[in-house]
Design an enzyme around this catalytic site. Structure first.
Site, PDB file in Angstrom:
ATOM      1  N   GLY A  48       0.859  -1.166   0.169  1.00  0.00           N
ATOM      2  CA  GLY A  48      -0.001  -0.035  -0.191  1.00  0.00           C
ATOM      3  C   GLY A  48       0.782   1.232  -0.086  1.00  0.00           C
ATOM      4  O   GLY A  48       2.256   1.197   0.230  1.00  0.00           O
ATOM      5  N   LEU A  49       0.450   2.344  -0.102  1.00  0.00           N
ATOM      6  CA  LEU A  49       0.888   3.696  -0.243  1.00  0.00           C
ATOM      7  C   LEU A  49       1.683   3.991   1.135  1.00  0.00           C
ATOM      8  O   LEU A  49       1.280   3.457   2.239  1.00  0.00           O
ATOM      9  CB  LEU A  49      -0.188   4.676  -0.379  1.00  0.00           C
ATOM     10  N   SER A  50       2.483   4.706   0.957  1.00  0.00           N
ATOM     11  CA  SER A  50       3.333   5.353   2.210  1.00  0.00           C
ATOM     12  C   SER A  50       2.154   6.220   3.054  1.00  0.00           C
ATOM     13  O   SER A  50       1.405   6.799   2.686  1.00  0.00           O
ATOM     14  CB  SER A  50       4.357   6.170   1.744  1.00  0.00           C
ATOM     15  N   GLY A  51       2.221   5.595   4.309  1.00  0.00           N
ATOM     16  CA  GLY A  51       1.241   6.443   5.275  1.00  0.00           C
ATOM     17  C   GLY A  51      -0.079   5.521   5.209  1.00  0.00           C
ATOM     18  O   GLY A  51      -0.992   5.895   6.131  1.00  0.00           O
ATOM     19  N   GLY A  61      -0.491   2.548   6.333  1.00  0.00           N
ATOM     20  CA  GLY A  61      -0.862   2.088   7.848  1.00  0.00           C
ATOM     21  C   GLY A  61      -0.348   0.702   7.984  1.00  0.00           C
ATOM     22  O   GLY A  61      -0.510  -0.091   8.627  1.00  0.00           O
ATOM     23  N   LYS A  62       0.672   0.421   6.999  1.00  0.00           N
ATOM     24  CA  LYS A  62       1.415  -0.891   6.821  1.00  0.00           C
ATOM     25  C   LYS A  62       2.000  -1.427   8.040  1.00  0.00           C
ATOM     26  O   LYS A  62       1.982  -2.457   8.831  1.00  0.00           O
ATOM     27  CB  LYS A  62       2.241  -1.232   5.522  1.00  0.00           C
ATOM     28  N   SER A  82       5.794  -1.797  -2.194  1.00  0.00           N
ATOM     29  CA  SER A  82       5.722  -3.008  -3.343  1.00  0.00           C
ATOM     30  C   SER A  82       4.685  -2.341  -4.104  1.00  0.00           C
ATOM     31  O   SER A  82       3.651  -2.896  -4.377  1.00  0.00           O
ATOM     32  CB  SER A  82       5.550  -4.306  -2.606  1.00  0.00           C
TER      33      SER A  82
HETATM   34  P1  ADP Z   1       3.060   2.878   6.123  1.00  0.00           P
HETATM   35  O1  ADP Z   1       3.822   1.918   7.170  1.00  0.00           O
HETATM   36  O2  ADP Z   1       1.983   2.257   5.294  1.00  0.00           O
HETATM   37  O3  ADP Z   1       4.000   4.031   5.554  1.00  0.00           O
HETATM   38  P2  ADP Z   1       2.437   3.860   9.018  1.00  0.00           P
HETATM   39  O4  ADP Z   1       1.951   2.786   9.679  1.00  0.00           O
HETATM   40  O5  ADP Z   1       3.810   4.443   9.057  1.00  0.00           O
HETATM   41  O6  ADP Z   1       2.029   3.825   7.350  1.00  0.00           O
HETATM   42  O7  ADP Z   1       1.499   5.223   9.336  1.00  0.00           O
HETATM   43  C1  ADP Z   1       0.189   5.082   9.015  1.00  0.00           C
HETATM   44  C2  ADP Z   1      -0.463   6.047   9.940  1.00  0.00           C
HETATM   45  O8  ADP Z   1      -1.909   5.908   9.952  1.00  0.00           O
HETATM   46  C3  ADP Z   1      -0.153   6.184  11.423  1.00  0.00           C
HETATM   47  O9  ADP Z   1       0.197   7.376  11.974  1.00  0.00           O
HETATM   48  C4  ADP Z   1      -1.434   5.361  12.107  1.00  0.00           C
HETATM   49  O10 ADP Z   1      -1.547   5.622  13.364  1.00  0.00           O
HETATM   50  C5  ADP Z   1      -2.547   6.048  11.262  1.00  0.00           C
HETATM   51  N1  ADP Z   1      -3.817   5.312  11.191  1.00  0.00           N
HETATM   52  C6  ADP Z   1      -5.068   5.698  11.587  1.00  0.00           C
HETATM   53  N2  ADP Z   1      -5.971   4.622  11.433  1.00  0.00           N
HETATM   54  C7  ADP Z   1      -5.210   3.498  11.210  1.00  0.00           C
HETATM   55  C8  ADP Z   1      -5.681   2.074  11.022  1.00  0.00           C
HETATM   56  N3  ADP Z   1      -7.051   1.782  11.135  1.00  0.00           N
HETATM   57  N4  ADP Z   1      -4.657   1.218  10.571  1.00  0.00           N
HETATM   58  C9  ADP Z   1      -3.541   1.601  10.677  1.00  0.00           C
HETATM   59  N5  ADP Z   1      -3.272   2.897  10.758  1.00  0.00           N
HETATM   60  C10 ADP Z   1      -3.773   3.866  11.059  1.00  0.00           C
END
Ligand code: ADP
Length: 197
Positions: A32-35, A37-38, A106
Site C-alpha cells: 500500500g501507499l506510504s502512510g 498503515g502498513k 511494493s
Molecule cells: P506505512 O507503513 O504504510 O507507511 P504507517 O503505519 O507508518 O504507514 O502510518 C500510518 C498512520 O496512519 C499512522 O500514523 C497510524 O496511526 C494512522 N492510522 C489511523 N488509522 C489507522 C488504522 N486503522 N490502521 C493503521 N494505521 C492507522
C-alpha cells in the site's frame, strides 16, 4: 555461481522447526501507499500474535533500506534488487518456521510477483492496505508527501510514480473506515488457521 553448492535444510527440516515452534510459517505481505498503515498494522499484528503464542519477525521497508539495503536507490533496477533480497530473507525465516510480517510499499504487480515467486505462492499471503492517496497525503506521517509535491523526491509512489492496485490480494484493509483494533481483529480471524500447527 561457480563453486557454490547450497545445501538447504539437509538435517533439520522446516517441518521439524515448525513442530518445535508449534506454528506454521507464512509470509504476511502488507502492500500500500506510504502512510497507508502498513507498519502500524504489522506491529499491532505482531503484538497480537505474540500474545497468542506465535513467533514472528517484522520486516519493514524503512528498516531494511537503512540497514541491509542502504546502498540501493529508488531506480527500477535498485527497487527490484531491494525486493529480491527481501524475498530471500523471507525464505530464510520461512525455512526456520518463523512467521514474517512485511511492510513494503511494493507498488507494482511485478514487484509483488517477484516476492511470491521467490518465497513460493503457498507461503505468501498478500494484504492490501487500501487507504486512499488523499488520506495518506493528509496524514503525511513522515512529511514525504509535502516533499514529493515540492518536487524534492523523484519517483515517489502515488505522486510521481504509480501504485498498481493488487488484483489478487488475499485480504484488503481500508484504514479510513476501521480502527487499528478492528483491522487487527478481522485480520487475525482471517489468518490464524493458516499458522496454527
Ligand atoms: P506505512 O507503513 O504504510 O507507511 P504507517 O503505519 O507508518 O504507514 O502510518 C500510518 C498512520 O496512519 C499512522 O500514523 C497510524 O496511526 C494512522 N492510522 C489511523 N488509522 C489507522 C488504522 N486503522 N490502521 C493503521 N494505521 C492507522
Amino acid at each position: 555461481m561457480n563453486n557454490i553448492h547450497p545445501t538447504f535444510q539437509k538435517l533439520i527440516t522446516r517441518e521439524k522447526k515448525e513442530g518445535k515452534l508449534k506454528q506454521r510459517a507464512k509470509v504476511f505481505w502488507f502492500t500500500g501507499l506510504s502512510g497507508a498503515g502498513k507498519t502500524t498494522l504489522a506491529e499491532a499484528l505482531e503484538r497480537k500474535l505474540f500474545d497468542l503464542g506465535y513467533l514472528t519477525q517484522i520486516l519493514d521497508g524503512d528498516i531494511i533500506r537503512s540497514g541491509l539495503n542502504n546502498k540501493l536507490s529508488f531506480t527500477k533496477n535498485d527497487r527490484e534488487e531491494n525486493i529480491r533480497r527481501i524475498a530471500e530473507i523471507n525464505k530464510l525465516f520461512i525455512n526456520c518456521g518463523v512467521i514474517t510480517l512485511c511492510a513494503f510499499v511494493s507498488p507494482t504487480e511485478r514487484t509483488r510477483h517477484i516476492v511470491k515467486d521467490i518465497v513460493g505462492a503457498d507461503n505468501f499471503f498478500e494484504i492490501f492496505v487500501s487507504t486512499p492517496l488523499e488520506v495518506c497525503e493528509h496524514r503525511d506521517v513522515k512529511g514525504l508527501y509535502a516533499k514529493a509535491r515540492a518536487g524534492l523526491i523523484p519517483n515517489f509512489t502515488g505522486i510521481n510514480s504509480p501504485f498498481e492496485i493488487p488484483k489478487n490480494a488475499d485480504f484488503t484493509i481500508d484504514t479510513t473506515v476501521e480502527t487499528v483494533d478492528e483491522c487487527i481483529s478481522k485480520l487475525t480471524t482471517k489468518i490464524v488457521h493458516l499458522i496454527n500447527y
